[in-house]
Design an enzyme around this catalytic site. Structure first.
Site, mmCIF file in Angstrom:
data_model
loop_
_atom_site.group_PDB
_atom_site.id
_atom_site.type_symbol
_atom_site.label_atom_id
_atom_site.label_comp_id
_atom_site.label_asym_id
_atom_site.label_seq_id
_atom_site.Cartn_x
_atom_site.Cartn_y
_atom_site.Cartn_z
ATOM 1 N N HIS A 1 10.228 -75.555 -22.646
ATOM 2 C CA HIS A 1 10.740 -76.494 -23.463
ATOM 3 C C HIS A 1 11.990 -75.605 -23.889
ATOM 4 O O HIS A 1 12.769 -74.727 -23.495
ATOM 5 C CB HIS A 1 9.745 -76.480 -25.164
ATOM 6 C CG HIS A 1 10.175 -76.606 -25.480
ATOM 7 N ND1 HIS A 1 10.929 -76.703 -26.829
ATOM 8 C CD2 HIS A 1 9.616 -78.112 -25.956
ATOM 9 C CE1 HIS A 1 11.062 -77.892 -27.500
ATOM 10 N NE2 HIS A 1 10.192 -78.591 -27.421
ATOM 11 N N SER B 1 11.817 -86.019 -31.799
ATOM 12 C CA SER B 1 12.053 -87.887 -32.580
ATOM 13 C C SER B 1 11.112 -88.748 -32.949
ATOM 14 O O SER B 1 11.548 -89.588 -33.638
ATOM 15 C CB SER B 1 13.210 -87.478 -33.373
ATOM 16 O OG SER B 1 13.893 -86.025 -33.873
ATOM 17 N N GLY C 1 13.998 -82.858 -33.282
ATOM 18 C CA GLY C 1 14.358 -82.401 -34.591
ATOM 19 C C GLY C 1 14.759 -82.560 -35.180
ATOM 20 O O GLY C 1 15.678 -81.687 -36.324
ATOM 21 N N GLU D 1 13.653 -75.395 -26.694
ATOM 22 C CA GLU D 1 13.615 -73.956 -27.651
ATOM 23 C C GLU D 1 13.552 -72.702 -26.716
ATOM 24 O O GLU D 1 13.069 -71.381 -27.006
ATOM 25 C CB GLU D 1 12.690 -74.365 -28.375
ATOM 26 C CG GLU D 1 13.425 -75.448 -29.491
ATOM 27 C CD GLU D 1 12.040 -76.358 -30.248
ATOM 28 O OE1 GLU D 1 10.610 -75.511 -30.506
ATOM 29 O OE2 GLU D 1 12.140 -77.569 -30.897
HETATM 30 P P1 PGA Z 1 10.291 -83.018 -32.890
HETATM 31 O O1 PGA Z 1 10.145 -81.859 -31.730
HETATM 32 O O2 PGA Z 1 9.542 -84.366 -32.390
HETATM 33 O O3 PGA Z 1 9.936 -82.584 -33.608
HETATM 34 O O4 PGA Z 1 11.693 -83.922 -32.327
HETATM 35 C C1 PGA Z 1 9.521 -82.701 -30.265
HETATM 36 C C2 PGA Z 1 9.490 -81.378 -29.198
HETATM 37 O O5 PGA Z 1 10.378 -80.483 -29.817
HETATM 38 O O6 PGA Z 1 8.255 -81.374 -28.248
#
Ligand code: PGA
Length: 275
Positions: free
Chosen positions: A118, A233, A194, A120
């Site tokens: 991911h 999103s 996000g 992140e």
């Molecule tokens: P989001 O995150 O739907 O809040 O944009 C998606 C994700 O990080 O898997």
């Protein structure tokens, strides 16, 4: 679990290898990624409320929950079609790696899949393609289904490097992964995560088709069986149009998976979109 035969075109992405007259089917996956949200109590409560709303769902419903909640959520979800998974793991079988968690630990707690790579993790924890590749091979070896995430940053997109970046991520993360491996690919543009800036259905389709082409170069016709899901999103009001795209085989949902109403609406996207 719904019978595959009773599903219609939109429910399963049907791919006709017309030269052979064989239909390939890719069952849509709606996966929630809870990130670092929900205590055990909150997680179990959520699952109990969600279950009746998605029990007849046509897509497969996955939930990637915090490590601490895997066991409790798996028990709460027993007998339902919810598939529980983790959000990360280490590549080693076991060892002196303080704070890490292994594939076998996830499996025994009740996880059936794991999100790997991911953005992140890549950004905040400096995970490299090479490290993700090792995790991917470990997950497959130990029997966990990986959801491999790839995606370009805003800067890379603005420089016109999307395809280059994705090809590198895909080929490096998938090195020495066997061609019959049960894995799912998630395209998650970093600029869409996000931010409420979802990729348009056309943009998503273009990139998914490109990813499938890269998979085809690696795996030949097997590429047609791999589910490529979109994340970034996703909300109830954009889910259906994304899923109408021929190469969008599911959705990875962050923020909107934390609320029963929005997540169940996304899972039931066909009912929502037709009313
Ligand atoms: P989001 O995150 O739907 O809040 O944009 C998606 C994700 O990080 O898997």
């Amino acid at each position: 679990m719904s019978s595959v035969k009773s599903l219609t075109f939109l429910e399963l992405k049907m791919y006709d290898r017309s030269h052979q007259g064989v239909f390939m089917q890719r069952r849509v996956i709606i996966a929630g990624n809870w990130k670092m949200y929900k205590t055990n109590d909150e997680a179990v409560q959520f699952v109990k409320e969600l279950e009746p709303l998605v029990q007849d769902s046509i897509p497969a419903v996955y939930l990637a929950v915090p490590f601490t909640a895997i066991q409790a959520v798996s028990e709460a979800a027993k007998g339902s079609q919810l598939v529980v998974g983790g959000q990360n793991m280490n590549n080693a079988l076991e060892g002196a790696f303080t704070g890490e968690i292994s594939a076998r630990m996830l499996l025994q707690a009740g996880a059936r899949f794991v999100i790997l790579g991911h953005s992140e993790r890549r950004i905040y924890f400096n995970e490299s393609n090479d490290f993700i590749n090792k995790k991917l091979n470990r997950a497959l070896k130990d029997g966990l289904q990986p959801i491999l995430c790839v995606g370009e940053s805003l800067e890379e997109r603005e420089q016109g490097k999307t395809e280059e970046v994705l090809k590198k991520q895909l080929t490096e993360c998938m090195a020495s992964v066997p061609a019959n491996a049960e894995f799912v690919l998630a395209y998650e543009p970093v600029w869409a995560i996000g931010t409420n800036q979802v990729a348009s259905p056309e943009e998503a389709q273009k990139v998914h088709a490109f990813c499938r082409q890269v998979l085809r170069e690696l795996w030949g016709d097997m590429a047609d069986q791999i589910r490529i899901i979109y994340g970034g999103s996703v909300k109830p009001d954009n889910a259906a149009e994304l899923l109408e795209q021929p190469d969008v085989d599911g959705l990875l949902v962050g923020g909107a998976s934390l609320k029963i109403e929005s997540f169940s609406q996304i899972v039931n996207y066909q009912k929502v979109s037709k009313t």
